[in-house]
Design an enzyme around this catalytic site. Structure first.
Site, PDB file in Angstrom:
ATOM      1  N   GLN A 237      -0.495 -12.222   5.044  1.00  0.00           N
ATOM      2  CA  GLN A 237      -1.915 -12.396   5.129  1.00  0.00           C
ATOM      3  C   GLN A 237      -2.094 -13.899   5.233  1.00  0.00           C
ATOM      4  OE1 GLN A 237      -4.380 -10.393   6.374  1.00  0.00           O
ATOM      5  NE2 GLN A 237      -5.740 -12.565   6.110  1.00  0.00           N
ATOM      6  N   CYS A 238      -2.291 -14.390   6.637  1.00  0.00           N
ATOM      7  CA  CYS A 238      -2.190 -15.851   6.748  1.00  0.00           C
ATOM      8  C   CYS A 238      -3.874 -16.199   6.697  1.00  0.00           C
ATOM      9  CB  CYS A 238      -1.596 -16.448   7.842  1.00  0.00           C
ATOM     10  SG  CYS A 238       0.201 -16.298   7.692  1.00  0.00           S
ATOM     11  N   PRO A 366      -5.395  -6.614   1.363  1.00  0.00           N
ATOM     12  CA  PRO A 366      -6.918  -6.835   1.015  1.00  0.00           C
ATOM     13  C   PRO A 366      -7.841  -6.602   1.831  1.00  0.00           C
ATOM     14  CG  PRO A 366      -5.131  -8.574   0.765  1.00  0.00           C
ATOM     15  CD  PRO A 366      -4.633  -7.866   1.467  1.00  0.00           C
ATOM     16  N   PHE A 367      -7.508  -6.114   3.176  1.00  0.00           N
ATOM     17  CA  PHE A 367      -8.568  -5.920   4.059  1.00  0.00           C
ATOM     18  C   PHE A 367      -8.361  -4.591   4.753  1.00  0.00           C
ATOM     19  CE2 PHE A 367      -9.849 -10.095   3.431  1.00  0.00           C
ATOM     20  CZ  PHE A 367      -8.809 -10.773   3.351  1.00  0.00           C
ATOM     21  N   GLU A 371      -6.133  -8.457  12.490  1.00  0.00           N
ATOM     22  CA  GLU A 371      -5.732  -8.526  14.062  1.00  0.00           C
ATOM     23  C   GLU A 371      -4.463  -9.330  14.280  1.00  0.00           C
ATOM     24  OE1 GLU A 371      -8.598  -9.889  12.378  1.00  0.00           O
ATOM     25  OE2 GLU A 371      -8.757 -11.982  12.975  1.00  0.00           O
ATOM     26  N   HIS A 395     -12.346  -2.291  16.170  1.00  0.00           N
ATOM     27  CA  HIS A 395     -12.721  -3.690  15.734  1.00  0.00           C
ATOM     28  C   HIS A 395     -11.327  -4.470  16.027  1.00  0.00           C
ATOM     29  CE1 HIS A 395     -14.640  -6.836  13.387  1.00  0.00           C
ATOM     30  NE2 HIS A 395     -13.534  -7.242  12.994  1.00  0.00           N
ATOM     31  N   GLU A 396     -10.342  -4.184  15.324  1.00  0.00           N
ATOM     32  CA  GLU A 396      -9.092  -4.956  15.510  1.00  0.00           C
ATOM     33  C   GLU A 396      -8.571  -4.905  16.958  1.00  0.00           C
ATOM     34  OE1 GLU A 396      -9.770  -5.088  11.498  1.00  0.00           O
ATOM     35  OE2 GLU A 396      -8.902  -6.621  12.819  1.00  0.00           O
ATOM     36  N   HIS A 399     -10.531  -7.729  18.679  1.00  0.00           N
ATOM     37  CA  HIS A 399      -9.975  -9.231  18.473  1.00  0.00           C
ATOM     38  C   HIS A 399      -8.995  -9.679  19.547  1.00  0.00           C
ATOM     39  CE1 HIS A 399     -11.820 -10.569  14.916  1.00  0.00           C
ATOM     40  NE2 HIS A 399     -11.559  -9.582  14.060  1.00  0.00           N
ATOM     41  N   GLU A 418     -15.871 -13.046  14.513  1.00  0.00           N
ATOM     42  CA  GLU A 418     -16.435 -11.754  13.986  1.00  0.00           C
ATOM     43  C   GLU A 418     -17.581 -11.269  14.565  1.00  0.00           C
ATOM     44  OE1 GLU A 418     -12.940 -11.362  11.674  1.00  0.00           O
ATOM     45  OE2 GLU A 418     -14.188 -10.149  12.868  1.00  0.00           O
ATOM     46  N   ASP A 477     -11.532 -18.107   1.942  1.00  0.00           N
ATOM     47  CA  ASP A 477     -11.653 -16.652   1.176  1.00  0.00           C
ATOM     48  C   ASP A 477     -12.969 -16.415   0.440  1.00  0.00           C
ATOM     49  OD1 ASP A 477      -8.258 -16.654   0.386  1.00  0.00           O
ATOM     50  OD2 ASP A 477      -9.268 -16.192   2.639  1.00  0.00           O
ATOM     51  N   TYR A 485     -20.249 -11.364  10.370  1.00  0.00           N
ATOM     52  CA  TYR A 485     -20.125 -10.321  11.241  1.00  0.00           C
ATOM     53  C   TYR A 485     -21.363  -9.590  11.715  1.00  0.00           C
ATOM     54  CZ  TYR A 485     -15.213  -9.825   9.170  1.00  0.00           C
ATOM     55  OH  TYR A 485     -14.103 -10.280   9.002  1.00  0.00           O
ATOM     56  N   LYS A 663     -13.173  -5.233   0.170  1.00  0.00           N
ATOM     57  CA  LYS A 663     -14.542  -4.969   0.761  1.00  0.00           C
ATOM     58  C   LYS A 663     -15.080  -3.546  -0.182  1.00  0.00           C
ATOM     59  CE  LYS A 663     -16.679  -1.967   4.255  1.00  0.00           C
ATOM     60  NZ  LYS A 663     -16.645  -1.149   5.610  1.00  0.00           N
TER      61      LYS A 663
HETATM   62  C1  LIG Z   1     -17.695 -17.808   6.690  1.00  0.00           C
HETATM   63  C2  LIG Z   1     -16.010 -17.432   6.070  1.00  0.00           C
HETATM   64  C3  LIG Z   1     -15.255 -18.402   7.056  1.00  0.00           C
HETATM   65  C4  LIG Z   1     -14.193 -18.075   7.310  1.00  0.00           C
HETATM   66  C5  LIG Z   1     -13.455 -16.682   6.482  1.00  0.00           C
HETATM   67  C6  LIG Z   1     -11.932 -16.605   7.271  1.00  0.00           C
HETATM   68  C7  LIG Z   1     -11.257 -15.725   6.662  1.00  0.00           C
HETATM   69  C8  LIG Z   1     -11.292 -15.264   5.343  1.00  0.00           C
HETATM   70  C9  LIG Z   1     -10.247 -14.520   4.822  1.00  0.00           C
HETATM   71  O1  LIG Z   1     -10.463 -14.111   3.466  1.00  0.00           O
HETATM   72  C10 LIG Z   1      -9.609 -13.604   5.650  1.00  0.00           C
HETATM   73  C11 LIG Z   1     -10.243 -12.603   6.113  1.00  0.00           C
HETATM   74  C12 LIG Z   1      -9.747 -11.460   6.868  1.00  0.00           C
HETATM   75  C13 LIG Z   1     -10.401 -10.444   7.156  1.00  0.00           C
HETATM   76  C14 LIG Z   1      -9.697  -9.338   8.120  1.00  0.00           C
HETATM   77  C15 LIG Z   1     -10.277  -8.203   8.486  1.00  0.00           C
HETATM   78  C16 LIG Z   1     -11.894  -8.163   8.653  1.00  0.00           C
HETATM   79  O2  LIG Z   1     -12.085  -8.000   9.740  1.00  0.00           O
HETATM   80  C17 LIG Z   1     -12.310  -6.698   7.751  1.00  0.00           C
HETATM   81  C18 LIG Z   1     -12.651  -7.075   6.402  1.00  0.00           C
HETATM   82  C19 LIG Z   1     -13.571  -5.965   5.699  1.00  0.00           C
HETATM   83  C20 LIG Z   1     -12.809  -4.663   5.655  1.00  0.00           C
HETATM   84  O3  LIG Z   1     -11.915  -4.650   4.683  1.00  0.00           O
HETATM   85  O4  LIG Z   1     -13.066  -3.660   6.477  1.00  0.00           O
HETATM   86 ZN   LIG Z   2     -12.552  -8.923  12.481  1.00  0.00          ZN
END
Ligand SMILES: CC/C=C\C/C=C\C[C@@H](O)/C=C/C=C/C=C\[C@@H](O)CCCC(=O)O
Ligand SMILES: [Zn+2]
Length: 705
Positions: A237-238, A366-367, A371, A395-396, A399, A418, A477, A485, A663
Site C-alpha cells: 500500500q504505497c 486498510p482500505f 486504485e 469508485h476505483e 480513478h 477523490e 495518513d 471525497y 473506515k
Molecule cells: C487530506 C489527506 C491527504 C492525502 C491523503 C492521501 C492518502 C492517505 C492514505 O492513507 C491512503 C489512502 C488510501 C485510500 C484508498 C481508498 C479510498 O478511496 C477509500 C477509503 C475508505 C474506504 O475504506 O472505503
Molecule cells: Zn478514491
C-alpha cells in the site's frame, strides 16, 4: 554506507563476539542496529535462554543465534538459502567462542512449519520474533532510467525510508551518495554525478538495495494470517508516501514515470503488480514474473501482491484474483465490472490502462479499495453476497481517469483525486440505477458522512476540514478522511446545479480529463480550466464563494438534492426516535436497498441520544446483529457505541479485530477508547493484535490513544 565493518558484542564474561556487517549486510545499518539491540536484550535475559533445549530463530536473526551459541545454548538458525553461506562463514569465524552448538539450515518457507515464535515473555524485540515469513527484506535492485540528464546535472535526489543501499552505479562505475535524515518522512538520498562524465543521453543508474524489516508499504502475512491459512502472503500500500519504503523514488504525485519489474517468488505463489503481466518462467523452486507499466504513474501507484491466488475471468480485459476459498464469491460479487467500466468510459473517455483486474486481499487491507493501475486492490468486506457494495468498484474504476491519469500534484490537493472520483462514481451509479439514486447517494455522503466527520471527529475549525489543506509536517495518513471525497464532490455537485445543464457539465469533465491526462494538477489550474470552459457562465461561477469552499474549514453550504429516497429513510427513522411505540413490521426496512437501510440507522444516530431501551427491538426487528453487509453492520455498531449500549461491546471488539479496513476499525476503536467501561479491553486487544495488523492501520490506531 558502502564500507564493510564489523561490530563487537561484549558477552559480559570477558569474551567478545566479532560479527561482520555482511551477516546482515543486505539490510545495512538500520536493521543491523536492531539486531545488535536484540542481541544485548538476549544477553540481559541469559538465564531465560539457558533453560531452553534448542532455540529456534526465524529469518534475519543470525546475530542473536551467535550470541546465544556463545552463551552455551544450542541454536537452530533457519534462514533463506542465499544467506546460508554468510551465516556459516560467521559461525566458523566465531566457532572458538561458541560454547553451545549453532546449526544453520535453509528455510523452505512453503514447507517448513513456521518456527514457533517462542514466547520470550521478558523481551520480545519485534525484529526477532518475526516467524519465518516471506523474505522480510524485499531483495531488489533497480535500474533507474533517469532519462536525459540536464547538461549540468550533478545530483539526483530521491526519497528513501529505511532502505539499505549497498551500492549505486552509473553503468558500472560506483557513484558517491549521501543519506540524510528527513525526520518521520524517511531519508533524503542524494546521488552525486559530479564524479563521472555524462555518458550519452540515457544515463543509467543502478541502485542495489533492500527494504527494511518494517517497510510501512508492505504487509507480510504468514499462512496463518491469510484467509485460506495456507501460504504466506505479501501486499503493498504505497499511497500516500510509503513507496519510499520499498523503492528509492521521487515519492511525490507531481512526478510520474513508467516502470518495469522482474519479481522472483517461490513456486506455487502468484505475483501481480500495478502493471501489465509480461509472462513468467519457472526455474527450480522459483518463478520469475515480469511486468511492464507503459503509462507513466506517480510512485504511490506502484503496487505488488504475492500469494496463493486464483483468477476468475469477468471479460476480455477484466478478471478478479483472490485466495481460492473466496474465488467464487468474488466472481459473483464483481461480475458487473465490465459493465461498470463501459459506463465509466462513456462518462470520462477512453480507458488507457489495458487491463482492469481486481484482487481481493486479506481482511487486514486498510482500505475499501486502492486504485492501483491495471489491478485494483479491494477489501473482502465488499463480499456482501448481493453486489450491494460495488459502488467501491465504480469508485476505483473512476480513478482510472481522476487520480491515475489526472493526478493531484501534492496531497494538499487530494480532493482533485477523490472529490472528482466520488463525483464520477455517482455519475456511473446514476447511469445504472437512475438519477434519484445518484441524488440519494450524494445526499448520504454529505449528510451521513461529511457532516458528522466535520462536526464530531475534527471540529468545524480544523485544518483537515478544508478542501485544500496545509499538510506541512503532517503524515497524509493522519489527515486522511472523507472530507476531500465528500466536500470535493459536493462542490462539483453545486457547480453542476448552478450551471443548470448536467450534460454540458459532463462534457466539461471529459474535456478537463483529456486536457490534463498524464499530468499532475493543482486546484487553481482546474478552476482556470472551469472558467475557460464556461466562459459564458462567469457570473454564475463568480457567485460561488470560492474561498469558503476551497480554503475555509467546516461544513460547506448543502447542495439542493432530490430527497425523495432520503425522506423515506428519515420517516422510518423517526418512527423509532419520536414515537413511544416503535414499528414491529420489518417489511418497509427490508424492501429498501442497502444504502437506504444504512441511511435509516444513520438518521437514528444523527437524532442523538437514541434510547438504549429501544436497541434490542431495533436489533431484532431488522436482524442487525446478523447483517452480512459490512456497511449496515458498521452503522449498527456505531449506533450502539455512540450511546454506549452494553450489548454492543462484544460485537464491536470482534468486528474491529477481524476487519482491518480503517473506515470501520478506526471509528470503532475511537469509540471504544472513549468508553470508560470498554477502554482497557479495547487497548489490550489492539496492542495484542498489532503484529497481525497492517503497519499503516497499527500506526493510525496507535495515534488515537
Ligand atoms: C487530506 C489527506 C491527504 C492525502 C491523503 C492521501 C492518502 C492517505 C492514505 O492513507 C491512503 C489512502 C488510501 C485510500 C484508498 C481508498 C479510498 O478511496 C477509500 C477509503 C475508505 C474506504 O475504506 O472505503
Ligand atoms: Zn478514491
Amino acid at each position: 554506507m558502502s564500507e564493510d565493518f564489523t561490530r563487537e558484542v561484549e558477552l559480559g564474561d570477558g569474551r567478545t563476539l566479532t560479527i561482520h556487517q555482511e551477516l546482515i549486510s543486505d539490510v545495512g545499518g538500520v536493521i543491523w542496529d536492531s539486531a545488535l539491540v536484540a542481541a544485548h536484550l538476549f544477553l540481559k535475559n541469559r538465564e531465560y535462554w539457558m533453560d531452553k533445549k534448542v532455540v529456534e530463530l526465524g529469518a534475519g536473526t543470525g546475530v542473536c543465534g551467535l550470541v546465544l551459541g556463545a552463551l552455551g545454548a544450542e541454536v537452530l538458525l533457519t534462514d533463506l538459502p542465499e544467506r546460508l553461506p554468510l551465516l556459516e562463514k560467521n559461525l566458523s569465524e566465531n566457532q572458538h567462542l561458541l560454547k553451545g552448538k549453532v546449526h544453520a539450515k535453509s528455510l523452505d518457507w512453503l514447507k517448513d512449519p513456521i518456527p514457533e515464535s517462542f514466547s520470550m515473555k521478558k523481551c520480545r524485540p519485534r525484529a526477532i520474533h518475526q516467524p519465518a515469513r516471506i523474505t522480510k527484506k524485499l531483495w531488489s535492485s533497480i535500474t533507474n532510467l533517469i532519462g536525459t540528464a540536464e547538461k549540468n546535472t550533478s545530483k539526483l535526489v530521491l526519497d528513501s525510508n529505511g532502505l539499505a543501499i549497498s551500492s549505486i552505479k552509473w553503468n558500472d562505475k560506483e557513484l558517491k551518495y549521501t543519506i540524510e535524515s528527513n525526520g518521520p518522512l524517511g531519508q533524503k538520498l542524494e546521488i552525486d554525478f559530479g564524479s563521472v562524465q555524462n555518458v550519452g543521453s540515457l544515463p543509467v543508474v543502478t541502485i542495489a538495495y533492500t527494504t527494511g524489516e518494517n517497510a510501512a508499504a508492505l504487509q507480510f502475512l504468514t499462512g496463518e494470517q491469510t484467509t485460506d491459512k495456507k501460504a504466506p502472503y505479501l501486499f503493498s500500500q504505497c499511497q500516500a508516501i510509503h513507496a519510499r519504503t520499498i523503492v528509492p523514488s521521487m515519492d511525490t504525485p507531481s512526478v510520474k514515470s513508467t516502470y518495469s519489474a522482474k519479481v522472483s517468488v517461490p513456486k506455487g505463489l502468484t505475483c501481480l503488480m500495478s502493471a501489465i503481466g509480461d509472462g513468467n518462467t519457472e526455474s527450480g523452486d522459483v518463478t520469475e514474473y515480469k511486468f511492464n507499466q507503459p503509462v507513466a504513474v506517480p510512485a504511490y501507484l506502484l503496487a505488488i501482491v504475492v500469494g496463493h491466488l486464483e483468477q476468475r475471468v469477468i471479460s476480455e480485459r477484466c478478471a478478479v484474483w483472490s485466495e481460492p476459498s473466496v474465488a467464487e464469491a468474488a466472481a459473483y460479487e464483481f461480475a458487473e465490472t465490465e459493465k461498470i467500466l463501459k459506463v465509466a468510459e462513456d462518462v470520462a473517455g477512453p480507458y488507457v490502462w489495458g487491463r482492469y483486474d481486481l484482487v481481493v486481499l486479506p481482511a487486514t487491507f486498510p482500505f475499501g479499495g486502492m486504485e492501483n493501475p491495471c489491478l485494483t486492490f479491494v477489501t473482502p468486506t465488499l463480499l456482501a453476497g448481493d453486489r450491494s457494495l460495488v459502488n467501491v468498484i465504480a469508485h476505483e474504476i473512476s480513478h482510472s481517469w481522476t487520480g491515475n491519469l489526472v493526478t493531484n500534484c501534492s496531497w494538499e490537493h487530494f480532493w482533485l483525486n477523490e472529490g472528482f472520483t466520488v463525483f464520477l462514481e455517482r455519475k456511473i451509479h446514476g447511469r445504472m440505477y437512475g438519477e434519484q439514486e445518484r441524488q440519494f447517494e450524494s445526499e448520504c455522503g454529505f449528510q451521513d458522512t461529511l457532516v458528522p466527520t466535520v462536526e464530531k471527529v475534527f471540529g468545524r475549525n480544523h485544518e483537515f476540514t478544508k478542501l485544500v489543506q496545509n499538510l506541512k509536517g503532517v503524515d497524509p495518513d493522519d489527515a486522511f478522511s472523507c472530507v476531500p471525497y465528500e466536500k470535493g464532490s459536493a462542490l462539483l455537485f453545486t457547480i453542476e446545479q448552478l450551471i443548470g445543464d448536467n450534460e454540458r457539465f459532463e462534457k466539461f469533465l471529459k474535456t478537463y480529463i483529456s486536457k490534463f491526462a498524464h499530468k499532475s494538477v493543482y486546484t487553481d489550474q482546474w478552476k482556470e480550466n472551469l472558467y475557460e470552459f464556461f466562459s459564458d457562465k462567469k457570473a454564475v461561477l463568480d457567485s460561488i464563494d470560492w474561498n469558503l469552499w476551497l480554503n475555509r474549514p467546516g461544513v460547506p453550504p448543502k447542495p439542493k438534492y432530490d430527497s425523495t429516497l432520503m425522506t423515506a429513510c428519515k420517516q422510518l427513522a423517526s418512527q423509532w426516535t419520536s414515537s413511544e411505540a416503535p414499528p414491529t413490521d420489518s417489511a418497509p426496512f427490508i424492501k429498501m436497498g442497502n444504502s437506504q437501510r444504512c441511511a435509516v440507522i444513520d438518521a437514528i444516530r444523527a437524532s442523538g441520544g437514541f434510547s438504549e431501551a429501544k436497541m434490542p427491538q431495533l436489533t431484532t426487528t431488522y436482524q442487525l446483529d446478523q447483517a452480512k453487509n459490512c456497511e449496515l453492520k458498521f452503522s449498527w455498531l456505531m449506533l450502539g457505541l455512540e450511546i454506549q449500549w452494553q450489548p454492543i461491546l462484544e460485537p464491536s471488539l470482534a468486528f474491529a479485530l477481524a476487519i482491518g479496513r480503517m473506515k470501520y476499525c478506526k471509528p470503532i476503536y475511537r469509540a471504544l477508547f472513549a468508553w470508560p467501561q470498554a477502554r482497557d479491553r479495547a487497548i489490550a486487544q489492539f496492542k495484542a493484535n498489532i503484529p497481525n495488523m497492517h503497519p499503516i492501520t497499527a500506526s493510525v490506531i496507535q495515534k488515537l490513544l
